[in-house]
Design a protein around this motif. Sequence first.
Motif, PDB file in Angstrom:
ATOM      1  N   PHE A  69     -12.060 -17.183  -3.655  1.00 44.76           N
ATOM      2  CA  PHE A  69     -12.561 -18.569  -3.737  1.00 44.76           C
ATOM      3  C   PHE A  69     -12.947 -18.856  -5.171  1.00 44.76           C
ATOM      4  O   PHE A  69     -13.520 -17.999  -5.853  1.00 44.76           O
ATOM      5  CB  PHE A  69     -13.793 -18.718  -2.833  1.00 44.76           C
ATOM      6  N   GLN A  70     -12.615 -20.059  -5.640  1.00 44.32           N
ATOM      7  CA  GLN A  70     -13.027 -20.467  -6.979  1.00 44.32           C
ATOM      8  C   GLN A  70     -13.547 -21.895  -6.950  1.00 44.32           C
ATOM      9  O   GLN A  70     -12.982 -22.752  -6.282  1.00 44.32           O
ATOM     10  CB  GLN A  70     -11.870 -20.384  -7.970  1.00 44.32           C
ATOM     11  N   ALA A  71     -14.625 -22.104  -7.698  1.00 42.23           N
ATOM     12  CA  ALA A  71     -15.176 -23.443  -7.912  1.00 42.23           C
ATOM     13  C   ALA A  71     -15.173 -23.688  -9.421  1.00 42.23           C
ATOM     14  O   ALA A  71     -15.811 -22.964 -10.170  1.00 42.23           O
ATOM     15  CB  ALA A  71     -16.588 -23.543  -7.358  1.00 42.23           C
ATOM     16  N   HIS A  72     -14.409 -24.671  -9.845  1.00 42.07           N
ATOM     17  CA  HIS A  72     -14.303 -25.023 -11.264  1.00 42.07           C
ATOM     18  C   HIS A  72     -15.177 -26.238 -11.531  1.00 42.07           C
ATOM     19  O   HIS A  72     -15.123 -27.218 -10.795  1.00 42.07           O
ATOM     20  CB  HIS A  72     -12.856 -25.389 -11.630  1.00 42.07           C
ATOM     21  N   TYR A  73     -15.972 -26.195 -12.581  1.00 42.03           N
ATOM     22  CA  TYR A  73     -16.785 -27.331 -13.009  1.00 42.03           C
ATOM     23  C   TYR A  73     -16.307 -27.737 -14.392  1.00 42.03           C
ATOM     24  O   TYR A  73     -16.404 -26.968 -15.338  1.00 42.03           O
ATOM     25  CB  TYR A  73     -18.271 -26.973 -13.050  1.00 42.03           C
TER      26      TYR A  73
END
Length: 116
Positions: A69-73
Amino acid sequence: MDMLEWIKNRMWQRKRRKFELDMLDFIELYLQDYVDRCPGLILRRLKNMGNHHVFSINARIDGGQLILFQAHYKNGEFYFANCTEDKRLPGWRKELLQYDIEKLEKAYLRNWEKYI
């Protein structure tokens, strides 16, 4: 733009940036708490050029890591990548993590609006 206006604008940008970094630190703590409860998962926070941060939940496999899982900001917005399916982090859990991150972001931004 005169010098005083430029200074005020720069100060506002610095406050906004500090506020965003505080938000990202809090989200990192939230994700770390989740990862600590799941054996075999690792949380990584990568900071790229400028205002791009990536939270990556990885699984340990045979001396390597598998991205789950990846969350990019970037530029004030979150983007999510649901990578490999794995029993340690099923699809429904990824959706909940995404929902929680979006809610935390909205709560922080609501406080930011009160702050200015």
